[in-house]
Structure formats: C-alpha cells, structure tokens
Design a protein around this motif. Sequence first.
Motif, mmCIF file in Angstrom:
data_model
loop_
_atom_site.group_PDB
_atom_site.id
_atom_site.type_symbol
_atom_site.label_atom_id
_atom_site.label_comp_id
_atom_site.label_asym_id
_atom_site.label_seq_id
_atom_site.Cartn_x
_atom_site.Cartn_y
_atom_site.Cartn_z
ATOM 1 N N TRP A 150 47.833 44.056 42.935
ATOM 2 C CA TRP A 150 47.988 42.798 43.671
ATOM 3 C C TRP A 150 46.605 42.288 44.060
ATOM 4 O O TRP A 150 45.749 43.076 44.516
ATOM 5 C CB TRP A 150 48.819 43.000 44.942
ATOM 6 N N PHE A 151 46.422 40.996 43.891
ATOM 7 C CA PHE A 151 45.198 40.317 44.288
ATOM 8 C C PHE A 151 45.578 39.099 45.117
ATOM 9 O O PHE A 151 46.740 38.689 45.130
ATOM 10 C CB PHE A 151 44.401 39.871 43.056
ATOM 11 N N ARG A 152 44.613 38.517 45.788
ATOM 12 C CA ARG A 152 44.869 37.288 46.531
ATOM 13 C C ARG A 152 43.646 36.385 46.465
ATOM 14 O O ARG A 152 42.529 36.839 46.256
ATOM 15 C CB ARG A 152 45.228 37.595 47.980
ATOM 16 N N GLN A 153 43.926 35.091 46.630
ATOM 17 C CA GLN A 153 42.847 34.111 46.603
ATOM 18 C C GLN A 153 43.104 33.066 47.672
ATOM 19 O O GLN A 153 44.125 32.370 47.621
ATOM 20 C CB GLN A 153 42.716 33.460 45.232
ATOM 21 N N VAL A 172 47.027 32.746 48.161
ATOM 22 C CA VAL A 172 47.971 32.886 47.054
ATOM 23 C C VAL A 172 47.864 34.323 46.559
ATOM 24 O O VAL A 172 46.758 34.808 46.288
ATOM 25 C CB VAL A 172 47.662 31.902 45.920
ATOM 26 N N TYR A 173 48.995 34.980 46.469
ATOM 27 C CA TYR A 173 49.039 36.376 46.053
ATOM 28 C C TYR A 173 49.504 36.471 44.605
ATOM 29 O O TYR A 173 50.512 35.869 44.232
ATOM 30 C CB TYR A 173 49.964 37.179 46.965
ATOM 31 N N TYR A 174 48.747 37.250 43.824
ATOM 32 C CA TYR A 174 49.026 37.420 42.406
ATOM 33 C C TYR A 174 49.280 38.886 42.089
ATOM 34 O O TYR A 174 48.569 39.760 42.592
ATOM 35 C CB TYR A 174 47.834 36.971 41.570
ATOM 36 N N CYS A 175 50.258 39.139 41.224
ATOM 37 C CA CYS A 175 50.357 40.487 40.685
ATOM 38 C C CYS A 175 49.757 40.488 39.287
ATOM 39 O O CYS A 175 49.681 39.447 38.619
ATOM 40 C CB CYS A 175 51.784 41.012 40.688
ATOM 41 N N ALA A 176 49.325 41.663 38.870
ATOM 42 C CA ALA A 176 48.652 41.808 37.588
ATOM 43 C C ALA A 176 49.035 43.137 36.957
ATOM 44 O O ALA A 176 49.357 44.095 37.668
ATOM 45 C CB ALA A 176 47.135 41.731 37.782
ATOM 46 N N ALA A 177 48.978 43.168 35.629
ATOM 47 C CA ALA A 177 49.362 44.360 34.880
ATOM 48 C C ALA A 177 48.277 44.745 33.894
ATOM 49 O O ALA A 177 47.652 43.876 33.277
ATOM 50 C CB ALA A 177 50.676 44.103 34.124
ATOM 51 N N LYS A 178 48.062 46.032 33.777
ATOM 52 C CA LYS A 178 47.091 46.533 32.806
ATOM 53 C C LYS A 178 47.746 47.600 31.945
ATOM 54 O O LYS A 178 48.306 48.578 32.467
ATOM 55 C CB LYS A 178 45.873 47.132 33.502
ATOM 56 N N VAL A 179 47.649 47.411 30.631
ATOM 57 C CA VAL A 179 48.144 48.422 29.704
ATOM 58 C C VAL A 179 47.378 49.721 29.940
ATOM 59 O O VAL A 179 46.154 49.738 29.933
ATOM 60 C CB VAL A 179 47.971 47.954 28.244
ATOM 61 N N THR A 180 48.126 50.793 30.146
ATOM 62 C CA THR A 180 47.499 52.069 30.494
ATOM 63 C C THR A 180 48.177 53.174 29.691
ATOM 64 O O THR A 180 49.398 53.290 29.729
ATOM 65 C CB THR A 180 47.655 52.332 31.997
ATOM 66 N N PRO A 181 47.411 53.966 28.960
ATOM 67 C CA PRO A 181 48.038 54.971 28.090
ATOM 68 C C PRO A 181 48.723 56.100 28.828
ATOM 69 O O PRO A 181 49.646 56.719 28.297
ATOM 70 C CB PRO A 181 46.860 55.484 27.255
ATOM 71 N N TRP A 221 48.749 38.366 34.156
ATOM 72 C CA TRP A 221 48.814 37.851 35.525
ATOM 73 C C TRP A 221 50.062 37.011 35.732
ATOM 74 O O TRP A 221 50.520 36.331 34.817
ATOM 75 C CB TRP A 221 47.585 36.982 35.821
ATOM 76 N N GLY A 222 50.565 37.048 36.961
ATOM 77 C CA GLY A 222 51.628 36.136 37.343
ATOM 78 C C GLY A 222 51.052 34.810 37.803
ATOM 79 O O GLY A 222 49.830 34.624 37.836
ATOM 80 N N GLN A 223 51.947 33.905 38.193
ATOM 81 C CA GLN A 223 51.522 32.554 38.576
ATOM 82 C C GLN A 223 51.133 32.465 40.047
ATOM 83 O O GLN A 223 50.526 31.487 40.477
ATOM 84 C CB GLN A 223 52.645 31.553 38.282
ATOM 85 N N GLY A 224 51.482 33.479 40.816
ATOM 86 C CA GLY A 224 51.096 33.515 42.222
ATOM 87 C C GLY A 224 52.184 33.014 43.149
ATOM 88 O O GLY A 224 53.049 32.226 42.758
ATOM 89 N N THR A 225 52.142 33.484 44.381
ATOM 90 C CA THR A 225 53.060 33.026 45.421
ATOM 91 C C THR A 225 52.256 32.835 46.708
ATOM 92 O O THR A 225 51.414 33.671 47.053
ATOM 93 C CB THR A 225 54.222 34.017 45.620
ATOM 94 N N GLN A 226 52.507 31.726 47.385
ATOM 95 C CA GLN A 226 51.723 31.369 48.571
ATOM 96 C C GLN A 226 52.231 32.122 49.797
ATOM 97 O O GLN A 226 53.437 32.127 50.081
ATOM 98 C CB GLN A 226 51.809 29.865 48.827
ATOM 99 N N VAL A 227 51.301 32.718 50.522
ATOM 100 C CA VAL A 227 51.594 33.337 51.812
ATOM 101 C C VAL A 227 50.743 32.641 52.857
ATOM 102 O O VAL A 227 49.516 32.570 52.720
ATOM 103 C CB VAL A 227 51.285 34.851 51.794
ATOM 104 N N THR A 228 51.387 32.120 53.881
ATOM 105 C CA THR A 228 50.690 31.442 54.958
ATOM 106 C C THR A 228 51.056 32.107 56.278
ATOM 107 O O THR A 228 52.241 32.220 56.604
ATOM 108 C CB THR A 228 51.053 29.949 55.018
ATOM 109 N N VAL A 229 50.035 32.548 57.009
ATOM 110 C CA VAL A 229 50.248 33.225 58.283
ATOM 111 C C VAL A 229 49.703 32.333 59.390
ATOM 112 O O VAL A 229 48.508 32.019 59.420
ATOM 113 C CB VAL A 229 49.545 34.595 58.318
#
Length: 127
Positions: A36-39, A93-102, A117-125
Amino acid sequence: QVQLVESGGGLVQAGGSLRLPCAASGRTFSSYAMGWFRQAPGKEREFVAAISLSGGSTYYADSVKGRFTISRDNAKNTVYLLMNSLKPEDTAVYYCAAKVTPGGSYFYTTAPEYDYWGQGTQVTVSS
C-alpha cells in the motif's frame, strides 16, 4: 497480469478507523507480494505497508506503525489495510500495488519495484 481495485475510502474524523480492501483479478494472487502506498496533494507517493506472499511477513512505514495493519486473504484475492487512530496527515489517495514474486517471505517498500497498481481510493481525515 493482475488488475487491482481499491475501495473503502471516505471521510472520517480524526481518531477514527477505516478498512481499505484491494481486490485483485486473476487466479495467481498468491504469486504477488502486495503493498500500500499513498499520495497527498503536492507530495510524492510514499510507502505505507507491505506484505509477503503468504502474509507471514509485513513491514510498515514509521509514520503508520502501530496504527495500520496490512493483511491478505489469498482465497478471496484481497489485500486489506486497516487504519486506526487516523490523523489529518493521513489524508491522501491510497493505492495498492502488486509485485510478481517467485517465492519466499519477501516484501517491497519502493514504488518502482511494483509491477501493477490500482486506481486509488481517497481517504480524508478531518480534524
């Protein structure tokens, strides 16, 4: 290839909680380490949390350690980010991401390492 769709974002008061699911398409979800990442506006994308193939290994950014929990359900092709004790500085905006891993217990903490990567979802606090 995998497609990722985040959901669960929204507006929450400081101190509240949200859970973000990220649903993955395809039948090889267990072959992807997830993150998970955020921007936030005007800022670079930053690492939040990562999890290994089986879920046995996790890693968190210092800013969320003790408040956020990453988990995965390989039977449901879904990775989750449970966010507790939210602060206004968690707004992004929170994004999930995937990495191919053996295999193994690897997790990844930098954006360039991830393949999808996903398209993201907004989180507002609010304060």
